[in-house]
Design a protein around this motif. Structure first.
Motif, PDB file in Angstrom:
ATOM      1  N   GLU A   1      -9.987  -3.111   5.015  1.00  0.00           N
ATOM      2  CA  GLU A   1      -9.334  -2.121   4.167  1.00  0.00           C
ATOM      3  C   GLU A   1     -10.399  -1.258   3.500  1.00  0.00           C
ATOM      4  O   GLU A   1     -11.407  -1.775   3.015  1.00  0.00           O
TER       5      GLU A   1
ATOM      6  N   ASN B   1     -10.846   1.539   0.472  1.00  0.00           N
ATOM      7  CA  ASN B   1     -10.212   2.135  -0.691  1.00  0.00           C
ATOM      8  C   ASN B   1     -11.286   2.719  -1.602  1.00  0.00           C
ATOM      9  O   ASN B   1     -12.167   2.019  -2.071  1.00  0.00           O
TER      10      ASN B   1
ATOM     11  N   SER C   1      -5.018   3.222   0.401  1.00  0.00           N
ATOM     12  CA  SER C   1      -5.913   2.379   1.198  1.00  0.00           C
ATOM     13  C   SER C   1      -5.680   2.638   2.687  1.00  0.00           C
ATOM     14  O   SER C   1      -4.545   2.847   3.122  1.00  0.00           O
TER      15      SER C   1
ATOM     16  N   ASN D   1       0.827  -1.213   0.000  1.00  0.00           N
ATOM     17  CA  ASN D   1       0.000   0.000   0.000  1.00  0.00           C
ATOM     18  C   ASN D   1       0.860   1.261   0.000  1.00  0.00           C
ATOM     19  O   ASN D   1       0.535   2.253  -0.665  1.00  0.00           O
TER      20      ASN D   1
ATOM     21  N   THR E   1      -1.522   3.300  -2.908  1.00  0.00           N
ATOM     22  CA  THR E   1      -2.911   2.879  -3.135  1.00  0.00           C
ATOM     23  C   THR E   1      -3.896   3.772  -2.379  1.00  0.00           C
ATOM     24  O   THR E   1      -5.088   3.763  -2.665  1.00  0.00           O
TER      25      THR E   1
END
Length: 371
Positions: free
Chosen positions: A325, A327, A308, A301, A306
Motif C-alpha cells: 500500500e 499512502n 491509498s 480505503n 484514504t
C-alpha cells in the motif's frame, strides 16, 4: 439493519444542489441505505423495475416531470440502469428543479456509468456500496460474536441477505449468483456466451489471490486474450471482482505487468466453485484469508477516502509480498498468515522503498480491516 459507513457522508451532501448516486452490486443494501437516510422525509419512490415507471421516465418533457414530481422535495429512483437514456432525464430534473434532491441507485455500473457520466458531469455525488464491511458487521453484533463468526464469514461472505439467513447461506448464495451474477450481467452487457462467462469465473475463483495470466486463461477456456480482458472488465464494473496490479518502481527484476484478481465477497467465490467445506479441510484456506483481508481493506480505503493505492509485489526470482500500500509517499508491505508466523520481508524491497512491513494474522487482523 446495518449502519453503513458512508451514511453520514451522504447525509452531509443532501440539498447541496447535486444528485446523489449510490452504485454497487445487487443486494448489497443500496435501497435499504437510501430509504434509511430518507426515513424522516416525505419522498417519492420510483422503482425502475416497474414497467410503468420506466415508461414515465423515458424521455419525458419538463412539464411531464413537473406533473409527476408534484410537491415532493426528495425523489428516490431505484435501479436506474433499467431505464434507457435515464442520464438525460436526471440531468433535466437536476437542472430545472433546483429545490428537488435526487437520490439514484444502480446495480450495474458498466451500464449506468455510460448512461450517467456525461449527462451528469458536475451534477452528482457518486458513492459505491459493497457487501457489509467487517467494521459494520462488528459494530452491529459486537466484538465477541463477530470474532466467533470469522470462519463463517470466510466461507459464506458478507452479503446482508446471507448474514440474515443463518442456516440457509448456501441457498441464499445460489439465488444471488443465479439472479445477479449471470442474469443481470448478461442482460446489461454484450456477453453472447454465458457458458464462457461461467468458465472464466470458475478459472478466476480457482486462481484467487494468485497472479493471473490472460493468455493462459484464454487457452484454458478456448477463447482469445482480448475476450478474456473484455469479460474481466465487465466483471469488475459489475462489482464481482477487482484487480491488483504489481508494484514496480526501481528494482530491475521486479514483475511489472502482472495482476492478481480478487472477489469482492468470499461467499460468491465459494458458490462459483461449489465448495463450502470447513476451513480446516481446505487447501485454499490461505487464499480465502487473503481475499477477505484485501477486499475489506479496499472497502475501507474507498469508504474513507484514504487515497491509498493498492498493489502486490514480486520479482523474477520469486521474492514476493502479498500486499503493498502506498499512502502519501509511504510504502507499506503486508504479509497475510492465518496463524501467527515470523516472516522476513525481502531486504531489497524494504531498503529500496524505505518501507514498513507488517504481518496480518488471525490475532491482529482487526486493525487492518478497520482503518
Amino acid at each position: 439493519m446495518f449502519d453503513r459507513t458512508i451514511e453520514n457522508t451522504i447525509k452531509d451532501k443532501i440539498n447541496g444542489g447535486k444528485a446523489i448516486l449510490v452504485v454497487g452490486a445487487r443486494q448489497v443494501g443500496k435501497t435499504t441505505l437510501i430509504n434509511e437516510i430518507l426515513k424522516d422525509k416525505d419522498y417519492l419512490f420510483l422503482d425502475a423495475d416497474d414497467p410503468a415507471t420506466r415508461n414515465l421516465l423515458q424521455s419525458p418533457t419538463t412539464e411531464q416531470i413537473r406533473t409527476f414530481l408534484g410537491d415532493y422535495k426528495y425523489i428516490f429512483l431505484d435501479e436506474a440502469q433499467r431505464i434507457p437514456g435515464i442520464g438525460l432525464t436526471l440531468k433535466l430534473i437536476t437542472d430545472q428543479f433546483k429545490n428537488v434532491q435526487l437520490f439514484v441507485s444502480g446495480s450495474s455500473s458498466f451500464d449506468l456509468g455510460n448512461e450517467l457520466n456525461e449527462p451528469l458531469t458536475g451534477r452528482k455525488w457518486e458513492y459505491e456500496l459493497f457487501p457489509i464491511s467487517w467494521e459494520e458487521y462488528e459494530n452491529k453484533i459486537g466484538l465477541i460474536k463477530s470474532e466467533q463468526q470469522i470462519e463463517n464469514r470466510l466461507l459464506y461472505g458478507l452479503y446482508p441477505e446471507v448474514i440474515n439467513n443463518q442456516g440457509k447461506e448456501r441457498e441464499t448464495l445460489k439465488n444471488l449468483v443465479n439472479s445477479y451474477l449471470y442474469r443481470d450481467i448478461l442482460a446489461f452487457s454484450d456477453i453472447r456466451k454465458p457458458e464462457v462467462l461461467e468458465k472464466l469465473l470458475q478459472a478466476l475463483a480457482l486462481q484467487m489471490g494468485s497472479e493471473v495470466n490472460y493468455n493462459e486463461i484464454a487457452q484454458l477456456i478456448g477463447i482469445n486474450k482480448i475476450t478474456v480482458q473484455k469479460y474481466i472488465d465487465i466483471l469488475e464494473k459489475g462489482y464481482i471482482v477487482f484487480r491488483l496490479n504489481s508494484f514496480s518502481r526501481n528494482i530491475r527484476n521486479e514483475i511489472k505487468q502482472n495482476r492478481k484478481i480478487y472477489f469482492y465477497d468470499n461467499g460468491i467465490r465459494n458458490m462459483i466453485i461449489g465448495n463450502f467445506s470447513q476451513l480446516d479441510l481446505r487447501v485454499d484456506k490461505g487464499a480465502l484469508w487473503e481475499n477477505f483481508l484485501v477486499s475489506e481493506r479496499r472497502k475501507q480505503n474507498l469508504y474513507k477516502d484514504t487515497f491509498s493505492k493498492m498493489y502486490f509485489w514480486r520479482t523474477k526470482q520469486q521474492q514476493e509480498i502479498d500486499f503493498v500500500e502506498e499512502n502519501n509517499g509511504q510504502i507499506t508491505g503486508f504479509e497475510f498468515k492465518w496463524n501467527k508466523k515470523k516472516t522476513r520481508f525481502p531486504k531489497n524491497f524494504m531498503e529500496t522503498y524505505n518501507a514498513e512491513g507488517h504481518v496480518i494474522d488471525r490475532n491482529n487482523f482487526r486493525e487492518f480491516v478497520k482503518i
